[in-house]
Design an enzyme around this catalytic site. Structure first.
Site, PDB file in Angstrom:
ATOM      1  N   CYS A  18       0.832  -1.218   0.000  1.00 37.40           N
ATOM      2  CA  CYS A  18       0.000   0.000   0.000  1.00 37.40           C
ATOM      3  C   CYS A  18       0.864   1.266   0.000  1.00 37.40           C
ATOM      4  O   CYS A  18       0.997   1.948  -1.019  1.00 37.40           O
ATOM      5  CB  CYS A  18      -0.949   0.035   1.189  1.00 37.40           C
ATOM      6  SG  CYS A  18      -2.193  -1.278   1.180  1.00 37.40           S
ATOM      7  N   ARG A  19       1.467   1.587   1.156  1.00 40.36           N
ATOM      8  CA  ARG A  19       2.140   2.888   1.283  1.00 40.36           C
ATOM      9  C   ARG A  19       3.464   2.981   0.543  1.00 40.36           C
ATOM     10  O   ARG A  19       3.682   3.946  -0.208  1.00 40.36           O
ATOM     11  CB  ARG A  19       2.343   3.213   2.772  1.00 40.36           C
ATOM     12  CG  ARG A  19       1.044   3.494   3.495  1.00 40.36           C
ATOM     13  CD  ARG A  19       1.260   3.477   4.992  1.00 40.36           C
ATOM     14  NE  ARG A  19       1.607   2.141   5.463  1.00 40.36           N
ATOM     15  CZ  ARG A  19       1.994   1.844   6.687  1.00 40.36           C
ATOM     16  NH1 ARG A  19       2.122   2.803   7.581  1.00 40.36           N
ATOM     17  NH2 ARG A  19       2.255   0.591   7.039  1.00 40.36           N
ATOM     18  N   ASP A 134      -1.575   3.873   7.908  1.00 35.45           N
ATOM     19  CA  ASP A 134      -1.796   2.630   7.177  1.00 35.45           C
ATOM     20  C   ASP A 134      -3.240   2.585   6.672  1.00 35.45           C
ATOM     21  O   ASP A 134      -4.173   2.599   7.483  1.00 35.45           O
ATOM     22  CB  ASP A 134      -1.529   1.464   8.141  1.00 35.45           C
ATOM     23  CG  ASP A 134      -1.575   0.117   7.455  1.00 35.45           C
ATOM     24  OD1 ASP A 134      -2.027   0.045   6.303  1.00 35.45           O
ATOM     25  OD2 ASP A 134      -1.150  -0.868   8.091  1.00 35.45           O
TER      26      ASP A 134
END
Ligand code: 4NP
Length: 168
Positions: A18-19, A134
């Site tokens: 994701c990040r 997150d």
């Protein structure tokens, strides 16, 4: 392309789906835009998703903002990264603690290390030393926030890199 060795930056989060893939592509975009001789990669502190493409939600949100994450594949941070990279960027403070623990292991393994470790938001006046939250268990707003914050923090890093004269 320059024959000079690029300055190598590794963006690190927990899952690398994701990040940190989002940070990788956005930081690369701004470095390329300024013709900086910077190479960007990403990794995760965990090995939860080895060789997986970025989360489809991250991909969809990023693509709508002009960033293509589709070719990236997750991998775990390893001690060798501390002698391979010049700068390792933690997306949040838990990631930072895990990276520093592995850095201590790398120091025992290799002696002298190449990489400095910092927060992605280290020089970002809009999100000063803040965690990149997150988005994995949340909704669309979290994924948009990741992109906003990655853009802001990447622009701040580009100013630092420009001072180091990292032109191609
Ligand atoms: P990331 O997000 O660290 O930004 O890639 C996460 C991805 C997966 C998990 C947690 C966070 N997980 O628990 O599988």
């Amino acid at each position: 392309m320059s024959s000079k060795t690029p300055f190598k930056v590794l963006c690190v989060c927990l899952g690398n789906i994701c990040r940190s893939p989002t940070a990788e592509v956005i930081l690369r975009h701004y470095c390329d835009e300024q013709e900086l001789n910077v190479m960007v990669d990403s990794a995760g502190t965990s090995n939860y998703h080895p060789n997986k493409a970025p989360d489809t939600r991250s991909q969809e949100h990023a693509l709508k903002r002009g960033y293509d994450l589709s070719s990236l594949r997750a991998r775990q941070l390893k001690t060798h990264d501390f002698i391979e990279f010049d700068l390792i960027l933690a997306m949040d403070h838990d990631n930072l603690a895990d990276i520093l623990a592995l850095q201590a292991q790398a120091k025992r393994e290799f002696g002298h290390l190449r990489a400095e470790v910092a927060l992605m938001s280290e020089h970002d006046s809009d999100y000063p030393k803040q965690a990149l939250p997150d988005p994995y268990y949340g909704g669309a707003a979290g994924f948009e926030r990741v992109i906003d914050q990655c853009e802001s923090s990447s622009l701040a890093w580009v100013e630092i890199f420009k001072q180091k004269i990292l032109k191609v």
